[in-house]
Scaffold this active site. Sequence first.
Site, PDB file in Angstrom:
ATOM      1  N   GLU A 174       0.828  -1.207   0.000  1.00 14.45           N
ATOM      2  CA  GLU A 174       0.000   0.000   0.000  1.00 14.45           C
ATOM      3  C   GLU A 174       0.865   1.260   0.000  1.00 14.45           C
ATOM      4  O   GLU A 174       2.056   1.217   0.255  1.00 14.45           O
ATOM      5  CB  GLU A 174      -0.928   0.029   1.221  1.00 14.45           C
ATOM      6  CG  GLU A 174      -0.315  -0.467   2.515  1.00 14.45           C
ATOM      7  CD  GLU A 174       0.904   0.273   2.994  1.00 14.45           C
ATOM      8  OE1 GLU A 174       0.888   1.519   2.935  1.00 14.45           O
ATOM      9  OE2 GLU A 174       1.881  -0.363   3.419  1.00 14.45           O
ATOM     10  N   GLU A 317       4.479  -0.642   1.063  1.00 16.58           N
ATOM     11  CA  GLU A 317       4.554  -0.750  -0.397  1.00 16.58           C
ATOM     12  C   GLU A 317       4.383  -2.184  -0.903  1.00 16.58           C
ATOM     13  O   GLU A 317       4.099  -2.400  -2.071  1.00 16.58           O
ATOM     14  CB  GLU A 317       5.893  -0.221  -0.951  1.00 16.58           C
ATOM     15  CG  GLU A 317       6.183   1.223  -0.649  1.00 16.58           C
ATOM     16  CD  GLU A 317       7.514   1.670  -1.252  1.00 16.58           C
ATOM     17  OE1 GLU A 317       8.171   0.868  -1.963  1.00 16.58           O
ATOM     18  OE2 GLU A 317       7.908   2.821  -1.017  1.00 16.58           O
TER      19      GLU A 317
END
Length: 350
Positions: A174, A317
């Site tokens: 994310e 991420e």
Amino acid sequence: MDRLTKLREAIGGPHEAAAAEARRHLDALTKPPGSLGRLEELAVRLVALTGRAPCVASPVIFTLAADHGVVAEGVSAYPQSVTAQMVENFLRGGAAVNVLARAAGARVVVADFGMATSLGAPSGLVVRRVAAGTANLALGPAMTLAQAVEAIAAGAALAEEAIAAGADLLGTGEMGIGNTTAASAITAAITGAAAADVTGRGTGVDDAGHRRKIAVVERALRVNAPDPGDGLAVLARLGGFEIAGLVGVMLAAAAHRVPVALDGFIAGAAALVAATLAPAARHAMFASHRSAEPGHAVALRHLGLEPYLSLDLRLGEGTGAALFIPLALAAAAVYGEMATFKSAGVDGPA
């Protein structure tokens, strides 16, 4: 809501008979029983989930992006503009998740689930915008129930598209400035832990910022008063669109018996919601690592998951998920390629 109900109803528990056979197979390989430690446990879990010998040939990491209204409370060391800027970096292939995914042979899917700044539809960006960021969870619900369901369904659809195209391991990642505050609130709400015990420094706030962040999480819990047993309500009141999208990815993976590698704290918060909505979904979840964020350890304990790595990561991420892929590949290789005592003509234990 029908889409979410169908997903939940499709999720079942592990194949216990397959797991038992996997343990027998591993014990027959040319090594002392259990001597490959958690690689063997990982192989058994993969077999228990899928019902067949483990194979990791086409991993896909989902890096979902959205913004959070709670940044208005001064909870981040970075401005909200960084969310969109980092998404552009992902699309250029220059971020940590891109580098680690390339090393692991994984494809990265980058999706806009609700950034404050729309990038339009540049090449490589999947657009699933629910809104231009959530509302301020310190003042009231972050999103409506309908928006939460929409984002879950969008995440599930992305996962199912990848699975239909051959993906056999999904990773969760994310990007969203302010999302560690949302994750802290979700984790506190579902686990019952104190805000101070699950709220870290996120992007690196100073002592004053950390105290302010804890106070914001405490206020969000008071204002929203979520029922910890109602995962959808917790998500809607305290979450983010990218977190909701990850819930959908996890539920779809579990429904299709595809392993899903959880990244760090944000993914852990999404996993708490997913497991509240469908407890059996936990069997599809593999905790790639333990984040340096204090709330992540709390979330993993609540889920009953032991991480495979502990590297003090706190980037998100999908970086931890990328690092997990070589472990899954190793477990599959051991299971499928090692000789047995019988086939190798090696004497077994007396």
